[in-house]
Design a protein around this motif. Structure first.
Motif, PDB file in Angstrom:
ATOM      1  N   PRO A  26       0.847  -1.194   0.000  1.00 21.15           N
ATOM      2  CA  PRO A  26       0.000   0.000   0.000  1.00 21.15           C
ATOM      3  C   PRO A  26       0.887   1.249   0.000  1.00 21.15           C
ATOM      4  CG  PRO A  26      -0.417  -1.363   1.961  1.00 21.15           C
ATOM      5  CD  PRO A  26       0.699  -1.992   1.205  1.00 21.15           C
ATOM      6  N   THR A  27       0.356   2.354  -0.479  1.00 24.57           N
ATOM      7  CA  THR A  27       1.110   3.599  -0.603  1.00 24.57           C
ATOM      8  C   THR A  27       1.741   4.019   0.719  1.00 24.57           C
ATOM      9  OG1 THR A  27      -0.350   4.303  -2.379  1.00 24.57           O
ATOM     10  CG2 THR A  27       0.933   6.009  -1.323  1.00 24.57           C
ATOM     11  N   ARG A  28       1.033   3.860   1.806  1.00 24.42           N
ATOM     12  CA  ARG A  28       1.542   4.320   3.103  1.00 24.42           C
ATOM     13  C   ARG A  28       2.803   3.576   3.539  1.00 24.42           C
ATOM     14  NH1 ARG A  28      -2.715   1.061   4.163  1.00 24.42           N
ATOM     15  NH2 ARG A  28      -2.310  -0.687   5.556  1.00 24.42           N
ATOM     16  N   GLU A  29       3.065   2.402   2.977  1.00 17.99           N
ATOM     17  CA  GLU A  29       4.247   1.613   3.343  1.00 17.99           C
ATOM     18  C   GLU A  29       5.447   1.868   2.433  1.00 17.99           C
ATOM     19  OE1 GLU A  29       3.238  -2.524   3.586  1.00 17.99           O
ATOM     20  OE2 GLU A  29       1.633  -2.161   5.029  1.00 17.99           O
ATOM     21  N   ILE A  30       5.287   2.705   1.429  1.00 15.22           N
ATOM     22  CA  ILE A  30       6.369   2.984   0.487  1.00 15.22           C
ATOM     23  C   ILE A  30       7.161   4.189   0.988  1.00 15.22           C
ATOM     24  CG2 ILE A  30       6.941   3.635  -1.880  1.00 15.22           C
ATOM     25  CD1 ILE A  30       4.332   2.207  -2.726  1.00 15.22           C
ATOM     26  N   GLU A  31       8.451   3.984   1.163  1.00 16.14           N
ATOM     27  CA  GLU A  31       9.328   5.050   1.648  1.00 16.14           C
ATOM     28  C   GLU A  31       9.704   5.983   0.503  1.00 16.14           C
ATOM     29  OE1 GLU A  31      10.306   5.573   4.850  1.00 16.14           O
ATOM     30  OE2 GLU A  31       8.938   3.935   5.356  1.00 16.14           O
ATOM     31  N   PRO A  32       9.882   7.283   0.799  1.00 16.93           N
ATOM     32  CA  PRO A  32      10.304   8.217  -0.258  1.00 16.93           C
ATOM     33  C   PRO A  32      11.729   7.937  -0.719  1.00 16.93           C
ATOM     34  CG  PRO A  32      10.080   9.358   1.858  1.00 16.93           C
ATOM     35  CD  PRO A  32       9.652   7.944   2.079  1.00 16.93           C
ATOM     36  N   GLN A  87      -5.232   0.304  -4.859  1.00 14.26           N
ATOM     37  CA  GLN A  87      -6.173  -0.635  -5.473  1.00 14.26           C
ATOM     38  C   GLN A  87      -5.471  -1.932  -5.831  1.00 14.26           C
ATOM     39  OE1 GLN A  87      -9.624  -0.249  -5.896  1.00 14.26           O
ATOM     40  NE2 GLN A  87      -9.360  -2.434  -6.219  1.00 14.26           N
ATOM     41  N   LEU A  88      -4.259  -1.834  -6.347  1.00 13.76           N
ATOM     42  CA  LEU A  88      -3.471  -3.014  -6.687  1.00 13.76           C
ATOM     43  C   LEU A  88      -3.182  -3.842  -5.432  1.00 13.76           C
ATOM     44  CD1 LEU A  88      -1.985  -4.481  -8.983  1.00 13.76           C
ATOM     45  CD2 LEU A  88      -0.008  -3.039  -8.472  1.00 13.76           C
ATOM     46  N   ALA A  89      -2.812  -3.167  -4.348  1.00 17.48           N
ATOM     47  CA  ALA A  89      -2.539  -3.873  -3.094  1.00 17.48           C
ATOM     48  C   ALA A  89      -3.810  -4.555  -2.569  1.00 17.48           C
ATOM     49  CB  ALA A  89      -1.984  -2.904  -2.050  1.00 17.48           C
ATOM     50  N   ILE A 123      -1.353  11.451  -5.668  1.00 16.29           N
ATOM     51  CA  ILE A 123      -2.717  10.999  -5.351  1.00 16.29           C
ATOM     52  C   ILE A 123      -3.177   9.956  -6.366  1.00 16.29           C
ATOM     53  CG2 ILE A 123      -5.151  11.708  -5.330  1.00 16.29           C
ATOM     54  CD1 ILE A 123      -4.131  14.371  -4.034  1.00 16.29           C
ATOM     55  N   PHE A 124      -2.983  10.232  -7.653  1.00 15.04           N
ATOM     56  CA  PHE A 124      -3.427   9.290  -8.686  1.00 15.04           C
ATOM     57  C   PHE A 124      -2.634   7.986  -8.643  1.00 15.04           C
ATOM     58  CE2 PHE A 124      -5.064  13.214 -10.830  1.00 15.04           C
ATOM     59  CZ  PHE A 124      -6.403  12.848 -10.772  1.00 15.04           C
ATOM     60  N   ALA A 125      -1.311   8.095  -8.549  1.00 15.71           N
ATOM     61  CA  ALA A 125      -0.484   6.886  -8.490  1.00 15.71           C
ATOM     62  C   ALA A 125      -0.765   6.105  -7.209  1.00 15.71           C
ATOM     63  CB  ALA A 125       0.999   7.258  -8.572  1.00 15.71           C
ATOM     64  N   ASP A 163       3.234  -2.536 -10.887  1.00 22.14           N
ATOM     65  CA  ASP A 163       3.444  -2.016  -9.551  1.00 22.14           C
ATOM     66  C   ASP A 163       3.993  -0.599  -9.683  1.00 22.14           C
ATOM     67  OD1 ASP A 163       3.702  -1.837  -6.827  1.00 22.14           O
ATOM     68  OD2 ASP A 163       5.492  -3.102  -6.716  1.00 22.14           O
ATOM     69  N   ARG A 164       3.427   0.340  -8.965  1.00 20.67           N
ATOM     70  CA  ARG A 164       3.827   1.743  -9.069  1.00 20.67           C
ATOM     71  C   ARG A 164       4.757   2.171  -7.930  1.00 20.67           C
ATOM     72  NH1 ARG A 164      -1.054   1.204 -11.431  1.00 20.67           N
ATOM     73  NH2 ARG A 164      -1.463   2.408 -13.299  1.00 20.67           N
ATOM     74  N   GLU A 165       5.315   1.212  -7.231  1.00 17.77           N
ATOM     75  CA  GLU A 165       6.155   1.542  -6.071  1.00 17.77           C
ATOM     76  C   GLU A 165       7.311   2.483  -6.417  1.00 17.77           C
ATOM     77  OE1 GLU A 165       8.667  -0.583  -2.497  1.00 17.77           O
ATOM     78  OE2 GLU A 165       7.316  -1.804  -3.697  1.00 17.77           O
ATOM     79  N   PRO A 166       8.072   2.252  -7.498  1.00 13.51           N
ATOM     80  CA  PRO A 166       9.177   3.185  -7.807  1.00 13.51           C
ATOM     81  C   PRO A 166       8.679   4.606  -8.100  1.00 13.51           C
ATOM     82  CG  PRO A 166       9.407   1.148  -9.065  1.00 13.51           C
ATOM     83  CD  PRO A 166       8.062   1.103  -8.402  1.00 13.51           C
ATOM     84  N   GLN A 167       7.568   4.719  -8.796  1.00 12.69           N
ATOM     85  CA  GLN A 167       7.004   6.036  -9.113  1.00 12.69           C
ATOM     86  C   GLN A 167       6.555   6.743  -7.842  1.00 12.69           C
ATOM     87  OE1 GLN A 167       3.338   5.853 -11.328  1.00 12.69           O
ATOM     88  NE2 GLN A 167       3.316   8.033 -11.756  1.00 12.69           N
ATOM     89  N   ILE A 168       5.908   6.024  -6.947  1.00  7.19           N
ATOM     90  CA  ILE A 168       5.423   6.620  -5.701  1.00  7.19           C
ATOM     91  C   ILE A 168       6.601   7.040  -4.820  1.00  7.19           C
ATOM     92  CG2 ILE A 168       4.199   6.110  -3.551  1.00  7.19           C
ATOM     93  CD1 ILE A 168       2.262   4.439  -5.352  1.00  7.19           C
ATOM     94  N   ALA A 169       7.624   6.207  -4.741  1.00  6.90           N
ATOM     95  CA  ALA A 169       8.808   6.558  -3.954  1.00  6.90           C
ATOM     96  C   ALA A 169       9.445   7.837  -4.494  1.00  6.90           C
ATOM     97  CB  ALA A 169       9.804   5.406  -3.966  1.00  6.90           C
TER      98      ALA A 169
END
Length: 126
Positions: free
Chosen positions: A32-38, A74-76, A66-68, A97-103
């Protein structure tokens, strides 16, 4: 051969396979987004921009985040539903998976905020 000995041989044969399956399973589920570190981003990238430009940049980054983040969450959630909460190798076979983009976006947001602090952009810009 005794039943106990057959069981021991069977368990030894399955142990490596189970370990490999568990390793792949844990790696397959989207965070989930909240678990992805910057990701680290240097605030110096934003030197030369004035406060209004930094505010506009921060708004664009926040909107993209917000969009990513929504897509990642949703993916999680889909992964958890697909696998009944148990990590499996089939967690995310078709979705990106959008983890790299979100980070990266989280890191950019931190960097813009740091540059705004360094330039003393006042409350009018917050």
């Amino acid at each position: 051969m005794s039943h106990k000995r057959q069981f021991q041989i069977h368990c030894r044969a399955l142990s490596p396979a189970l370990a490999v399956a568990a390793a792949f399973g844990l790696a397959a589920c989207a965070k989930p987004t909240r678990e992805i570190e910057p990701a680290p981003v240097d605030p110096g990238l934003f030197i030369g921009a004035d406060c209004p430009q930094l505010v506009a940049r921060r708004a664009r980054i926040a909107q993209a985040l917000i969009f990513a983040g929504s897509a990642q969450d949703q993916l999680a959630a889909d992964d958890r539903t697909r696998t009944f909460g148990v990590p499996t190798p089939m967690g995310t076979p078709f979705d990106a998976d959008r983890e790299p983009q979100i980070a990266r976006l989280k890191g950019e947001l931190h960097a813009v905020n740091a540059q705004m602090d360094a330039q003393r952009c006042g409350p009018d810009f917050r």
